[in-house]
Design an enzyme around this catalytic site. Structure first.
Site, PDB file in Angstrom:
ATOM      1  N   LYS A  10      89.715   4.023   5.886  1.00 53.76           N
ATOM      2  CA  LYS A  10      88.685   4.345   4.622  1.00 53.76           C
ATOM      3  C   LYS A  10      89.465   4.170   3.317  1.00 53.76           C
ATOM      4  O   LYS A  10      90.728   4.005   3.090  1.00 53.76           O
ATOM      5  CB  LYS A  10      88.411   5.776   4.668  1.00 53.76           C
ATOM      6  N   ASP A 136      89.554  14.910   5.705  1.00 47.75           N
ATOM      7  CA  ASP A 136      88.897  13.541   5.884  1.00 47.75           C
ATOM      8  C   ASP A 136      88.393  13.298   7.105  1.00 47.75           C
ATOM      9  O   ASP A 136      87.587  12.363   7.331  1.00 47.75           O
ATOM     10  CB  ASP A 136      89.974  12.697   5.139  1.00 47.75           C
TER      11      ASP A 136
END
Ligand code: ATP
Length: 284
Positions: A10, A136
């Site tokens: 990401k 996350d």
């Protein structure tokens, strides 16, 4: 029985910190998306009640400290699964780089074991499990592009950003996310990036405006500890990337590039500075 999962890295197009909470976490606003640089996981069912992790990467833990191991144990315990799993991790995302490699491996493990063990756990429940492993992880479970708030676990999916190339460069240092947050003084943040501006740029598919709206309040903190992050940023801007930012708590710096013809020059220029350089597409 065997299943395969990809665990993409990401990047944070925007990372803002609003305040430190009483529970020690920081209240954040992040716009995150995924890029086509991914670890590959192969999960094989084992008849015995055990979890085994292997990887070609010599530099990550293969025991209960591995986030994929923790994800497997969590799902086994919660759903009372009596068989085991052998997970092979083909590690391609650099470690401790600000690219959520470990979180994405944990998320891919949750998705993969949901299929391998035919548990039919809905996405929201998998994300809630993921939140127990790290802030996350819920985002990595669903992927796509999202606005994350709270400590990063509250997600609002948004449309994909305009398609572009992403060049990633990681200097040869490891950054501890905890250390960087520990050094951040929220009152000293000079400029907070604007979430509404970024959301509008993405909605309007305005690539230039999206580059302008990028911002990460952790960048100054990491640069103070590791000045090489600034050097890579400057190098990437000089080479002509359209928007340049540090991802997460760093040290990886990414540059967005709309014109494919510019990519080789930027990539080759950066290779003179550091070994870990990748040119990939944004996953849309
Ligand atoms: P984030 O952006 O979420 O802070 P990061 O990219 O900075 O993550 P990771 O690559 O996830 O950091 O690794 C952080 C630490 O987690 C490392 O010290 C590593 O030893 C440990 N770790 C545990 N499991 C894994 C895994 N599957 N892959 C990589 N690192 C792992």
């Amino acid at each position: 029985m065997k299943v395969y999962e990809k665990a993409p890295a990401k990047i944070n197009l925007l990372l803002d910190v609003l305040r430190k909470r009483d529970d020690g976490y920081h209240e954040v606003e992040m716009i995150m998306t995924m890029v086509d640089l991914a670890d590959r996981l192969e999960m094989t069912e084992l008849p015995r009640d055990t979890i085994i992790i292997s990887s070609q990467a010599g530099y990550i833990p293969l025991d209960e400290k591995n986030l994929a191991f923790q994800a497997a144990r969590l799902i086994k315990d919660q759903y009372d699964v009596r068989t085991g799993v052998y997970i092979h991790l083909d590690k391609r995302i650099p470690v401790a780089a600000g690219l959520a490699g470990g979180s994405s491996d944990a998320a891919a493990t949750l998705r993969g074991l949901n299929r391998l063990w035919k548990l039919n756990i809905p996405m929201e429940e998998l994300q809630a499990l993921g939140a127990e492993l790290g802030s996350d992880v819920p985002f990595c479970v669903s992927g796509g592009t999202a606005l994350a708030t709270g400590r990063g676990e509250k997600l609002q999916p948004i449309g994909a950003p305009p398609q572009c190339w992403v060049i990633l460069a990681k200097p040869p240092i490891h950054v501890s996310t905890q250390e960087i947050y520990g050094k951040l003084n929220v009152r000293e943040i000079e400029r907070h990036p604007s979430v509404p501006r970024m959301l509008q740029a993405i909605e309007d598919q305005q690539f230039g405006e999206m580059c302008q709206a990028m911002g990460n309040v952790l960048e100054d903190v990491t640069v103070r500890v590791h000045p090489e992050v600034r050097q890579i940023k400057e190098c990437m801007m000089r080479l002509g990337a359209d928007g340049v930012l540090m991802s997460g708590s760093g040290p990886t710096v990414f540059g967005l590039v709309s014109k494919e013809a510019k990519v080789p020059r930027i990539y080759n220029g950066l290779r003179g500075f550091c070994k870990d350089v990748y040119a990939v597409r944004m996953l849309t």
